[in-house]
Design an enzyme around this catalytic site. Structure first.
Site, mmCIF file in Angstrom:
data_model
loop_
_atom_site.group_PDB
_atom_site.id
_atom_site.type_symbol
_atom_site.label_atom_id
_atom_site.label_comp_id
_atom_site.label_asym_id
_atom_site.label_seq_id
_atom_site.Cartn_x
_atom_site.Cartn_y
_atom_site.Cartn_z
ATOM 1 N N ASP A 187 -2.239 -25.308 -10.210
ATOM 2 C CA ASP A 187 -2.123 -24.763 -11.567
ATOM 3 C C ASP A 187 -0.773 -24.053 -11.689
ATOM 4 O O ASP A 187 -0.476 -23.132 -10.930
ATOM 5 C CB ASP A 187 -3.270 -23.778 -11.814
ATOM 6 N N ASP A 229 -0.553 -28.510 -17.417
ATOM 7 C CA ASP A 229 -0.042 -27.722 -16.301
ATOM 8 C C ASP A 229 -1.018 -27.593 -15.135
ATOM 9 O O ASP A 229 -0.894 -26.691 -14.319
ATOM 10 C CB ASP A 229 0.355 -26.326 -16.793
ATOM 11 N N GLU A 230 -1.961 -28.521 -15.033
ATOM 12 C CA GLU A 230 -3.029 -28.356 -14.048
ATOM 13 C C GLU A 230 -3.512 -29.730 -13.570
ATOM 14 O O GLU A 230 -3.685 -30.647 -14.366
ATOM 15 C CB GLU A 230 -4.176 -27.594 -14.709
#
Length: 356
Positions: A8, A106-107
């Site tokens: 993350d 973003d993960e």
């Protein structure tokens, strides 16, 4: 042995802004709507850790963030820029993994069961991955490691900021038990409230309960909650991430029912959405209009246009027509939004010969 990592990116939007504005590193950075010196009406999208020290967080009204830290660096969201950085991040995360699943901009989860032979090796793998992202992209991230997606996700939360957390299978229940129920993966605000009403305050309370009690209260979802609380999650890492919709929203500085002003906002958003659609090589079939009135009530209207296109004119025409037909003109509008869905890879304009 199954080994899953959740990677993350820390305060991603703000970290991306620090890349192109090195002079703001070390300062409180807030990405979101224009604060308008405290009178702005949007929300915070991301705040870096310097800003969070002052109580600023995602989803907070931008006016509140301004009151908490008026001298913070306030920047507008630049989704196209963040998406380009995300592609580079995901390429690094995916490289070398047995399985890869992007879950947001973003993960991502990765399964490295076929790459390492112990959890100690997994930690070394995570350290090297973190260092590579930091070296090549100059971005921070946190990584959770376990044998399931649920525990890896929660380990990652515990690793923040900019850390690595390993939770072995035999340690999962002890790791989860002291946490409040609202921290359990998959438990939203309403479910957490209901769990507390039933006498569950810690995740450990759920883990020690009888599964039928949770089933009676929540149905099959209750059994899933019970399994998660015990660190049990057998779901696979699957490469299934795809953009399902693309949209924009505008919060007006003052509530308005001025049709020309609203139509102008729709047209501007339509152009931005179409640019995103084309940039990603997509076309769409459905247009959705979102209207939030001054009393915060929301209404959505959707229209299928019957064919695939990437035209901004089609978005604007459909959304404006829905506004004219369905908006309550006696009420002022606070926010307007335009979204497209039914996305497919764009194959270009068909020729007559293609139908013969």
């Amino acid at each position: 042995m199954r080994v899953i990592l959740l990677v993350d990116m820390d305060y991603f939007y703000a970290a991306c802004e620090e890349l192109r504005h090195p002079d703001i590193i070390g300062k409180a950075v807030v990405v979101g709507a224009d604060p308008k010196e405290g009178s702005g009406r949007g929300v915070v999208s991301t705040a870096n850790y310097e800003a969070r020290k002052f109580g600023i967080h995602s989803g907070m009204p931008i006016s509140t963030a301004y009151r908490l830290k008026s001298d913070a660096v306030f920047l507008r969201v630049d989704e196209a820029y963040y998406e380009e950085i995300s592609k580079k991040v995901m390429a690094i995360i995916k490289e070398g993994a047995s399985k890869f699943e992007q879950v947001s901009i973003d993960e991502a989860f990765i399964d490295i069961s076929g790459v390492v032979s112990s959890y100690e090796e997994a930690v070394v793998y995570a350290q090297r991955l973190k260092e590579r992202i930091a070296t090549e992209l100059r971005l921070p991230c946190s990584i959770g490691i376990s044998n399931s997606k649920v525990v890896a996700k929660m380990a990652c939360e515990a690793a923040k900021p900019n850390g690595i957390k390993l939770v072995k299978p035999e340690d999962a229940k002890g790791f989860l038990s002291p946490m409040p129920v609202e921290k359990l993966y998959g438990v939203g605000k309403k479910t957490a409230e209901r769990l507390m009403q039933l006498g569950f305050s810690k995740i450990g309370d759920i883990a020690d309960a009888k599964p039928m009690q949770l089933f009676d209260a929540f149905g099959a979802y209750g059994v899933e909650i019970y399994r998660y609380a015990n660190g049990i999650d057998e779901s696979e890492v699957e490469e299934n991430y795809e953009v399902k919709s693309i949209g924009r929203e505008r919060t007006f500085e003052y509530d308005t029912n001025d049709s020309k002003k609203i139509a102008g906002a729709i047209k501007a958003m339509a152009e931005e959405v179409a640019d995103d659609v084309r940039r990603q090589g997509l076309s769409f079939k459905t247009v959705t209009l979102k209207m939030r009135y001054s009393d915060f009530s929301e209404h959505l209207k959707s229209r299928s246009i019957g064919y695939s296109t990437n035209s901004s004119e089609e978005i604007a025409r459909s959304a404006t027509d829905m506004f004219e037909k369905y908006a309550d003109k006696t009420r002022a509008i606070r926010k307007i939004g335009v979204r497209v869905s039914g996305l497919i890879k764009y194959s270009g304009q068909k020729k007559i010969a293609d139908y013969i």
